[in-house]
Design a protein around this motif. Structure first.
Motif, PDB file in Angstrom:
ATOM      1  N   ALA A  58      41.543  47.075  34.216  1.00  0.00           N
ATOM      2  CA  ALA A  58      40.635  45.928  34.252  1.00  0.00           C
ATOM      3  C   ALA A  58      41.162  44.766  33.424  1.00  0.00           C
ATOM      4  N   CYS A  96      37.171  40.551  37.476  1.00  0.00           N
ATOM      5  CA  CYS A  96      37.737  41.694  38.194  1.00  0.00           C
ATOM      6  C   CYS A  96      37.531  41.524  39.696  1.00  0.00           C
ATOM      7  N   SER A 154      40.489  52.537  33.284  1.00  0.00           N
ATOM      8  CA  SER A 154      41.560  51.547  33.192  1.00  0.00           C
ATOM      9  C   SER A 154      42.828  52.111  32.585  1.00  0.00           C
ATOM     10  N   ASP A 195      35.659  46.762  32.830  1.00  0.00           N
ATOM     11  CA  ASP A 195      34.907  46.662  34.086  1.00  0.00           C
ATOM     12  C   ASP A 195      33.589  47.409  33.925  1.00  0.00           C
ATOM     13  N   ASN A 208      40.998  47.819  42.801  1.00  0.00           N
ATOM     14  CA  ASN A 208      40.011  48.163  41.771  1.00  0.00           C
ATOM     15  C   ASN A 208      40.520  49.276  40.875  1.00  0.00           C
TER      16      ASN A 208
END
Length: 413
Positions: A94, A80, A351, A383, A90
């Motif tokens: 993920a 990631c 996500s 993540d 971000n």
């Protein structure tokens, strides 16, 4: 005298777990061998109709499964971060970040797989999936076959939507024939359809064995076994393995056994994709309190039952992220009631914003209809930075206390 190390017993090759693990391993072995032979191989999204590449005899692998495996084995944050270093936010999925980092050259010893020659994607998962695969296509310079399955605001899939999807399935077949040189066979499709149905029926019967009290299995087992339903449900060995799993659960019930360790004090429904980097923490946080996660729509979602090609088009329009709140709610209510869930634990997954976005209202309605408490925790499917062990423990403790007080009140009555 040195202390002898404990050795694990050799796995039983006749067990469902062994068979399912071997199928998952063989999927990667087969695609690697095909690539080495010079065959074209593809990357495929999880809710693309697996029956199409299976009928054509193509070798495909699944970036979502790869990302989950990488995350479960500790590599999620590393990949990631690499994707973020290339400019990917971000805030996006993920799985996408891990996949884009890997496709861009990052190593992933946790779960390597060959780069694709073509891409197969279906929009019935989310809009992020579309952009993820479009970027893969652009960065790798390879063809993308995209099937658009619209979000359905109605309870049933109407004839117009079915015809729209069918035309795209047929077009995808034609394009794959052109790309790979393979020829479609309707006779072979019927064989694959029958095997897929056999696999799905066994899988759904296995997950439904949780209606027994206590459940003959630990619900987290389903999260490990479901990979085969994503990638291989059209293969005879998958049908055999799932029938073995169903048989084992029935035998467990008859013998008073379970793969859930300890006393099953409480039964809950789990909502959302697993937190793969924190799977041990999330499972033990429940098990240590005597809580068994007996059902989740995430597992049942990959059991596809249909009668013919047109009905298959309808089936792929009924996956969890493509259906209206009312239909999605009712499917979950049925699972919760059928399996005697006493609580609902919701993973608010950073996500998966589409899935998590409507869960606030849906979980409220499920809780009211089933008369069960609902708690949620923040996390992420791949993540590890987006999960707090302390918050999870606090939320599960709160759910436990509510279920315990309700049981005590029921006993007093």
């Amino acid at each position: 005298m040195s202390e002898q190390k404990k050795t694990r017993p050799a796995p039983d090759p006749n067990s469902a777990r062994y068979k399912l693990n071997m199928i998952a391993k063989k999927a990667y072995d087969d695609v690697n061998e095909a690539k080495q032979r010079g065959e074209l191989i593809g990357w495929c999204s999880s809710n693309f109709p697996v029956e199409i590449p299976e009928t054509l005899g193509l070798y495909v692998c699944y970036p979502e499964n790869q990302a989950a495996a990488i995350a479960a084995r500790g590599g999620g944050e590393r990949l990631c971060s690499i994707a973020e270093g290339k400019g990917y936010s971000n805030d996006i999925c993920a799985y996408a970040r891990i996949s884009l980092a890997f496709a861009g050259g990052a190593e992933a010893e946790e779960q390597p797989m060959p780069l694709p020659d073509y891409l197969l994607c279906c929009s019935n998962i989310c809009s992020c999936m579309i952009k993820w695969y479009e970027n893969l296509s652009a960065e790798l310079g390879i063809p993308l076959i995209m099937i658009d399955i619209p979000f359905n605001p109605d309870y049933e899939v109407n004839d117009a939507e079915t015809a729209y999807i069918k035309a795209q399935f047929l077009d995808a077949i034609e394009r794959l024939e052109q790309i790979t040189g393979r020829v479609w066979s309707w006779e072979r499709y019927e064989q694959v359809r029958e095997i897929s149905g056999r696999t799905s029926r066994a899988w759904l019967a296995a997950t439904a064995a949780a209606h027994y009290e206590p459940s003959p299995f630990n619900g987290f087992d389903l999260l490990n076994h479901m990979a085969v339903m994503v990638t291989a449900r059209g293969k005879p060995e998958a049908a055999e393995a799932m029938e073995t799993l169903q048989k084992e659960y029935e035998e467990n019930h008859a013998a008073g056994r379970s793969t859930f360790r300890g006393e099953e004090k409480y039964r809950i429904m789990f909502e959302g994709i697993a937190c793969w980097p924190w799977l041990r923490v999330t499972s033990h946080g429940l098990r240590n309190r005597g809580i068994n996660m007996v059902t989740t729509i995430y597992a049942d979602a990959f059991g596809f039952i249909y009668e013919d090609f047109e009905d298959m088009c309808r089936a792929y329009a009924k996956v969890p992220n493509a259906i209206c709140l009312e239909y999605a709610r009712d499917k979950r209510i049925k699972l919760a009631k059928d399996n005697h869930a006493e609580g609902l634990l919701v993973h608010t997954n950073r996500s998966c914003k589409l899935w998590s976005g409507f869960m606030y209202e849906m979980s409220r309605q499920i809780g009211e209809e089933c008369g069960i408490p609902v708690v949620s925790f923040d996390g992420d499917q791949a993540d590890p930075r987006n999960f707090s062990e302390a918050q999870y423990d606090t939320r599960v403790q709160g759910l436990t206390e509510i279920m315990a007080s309700r049981k005590e009140a029921g006993a007093d009555d």
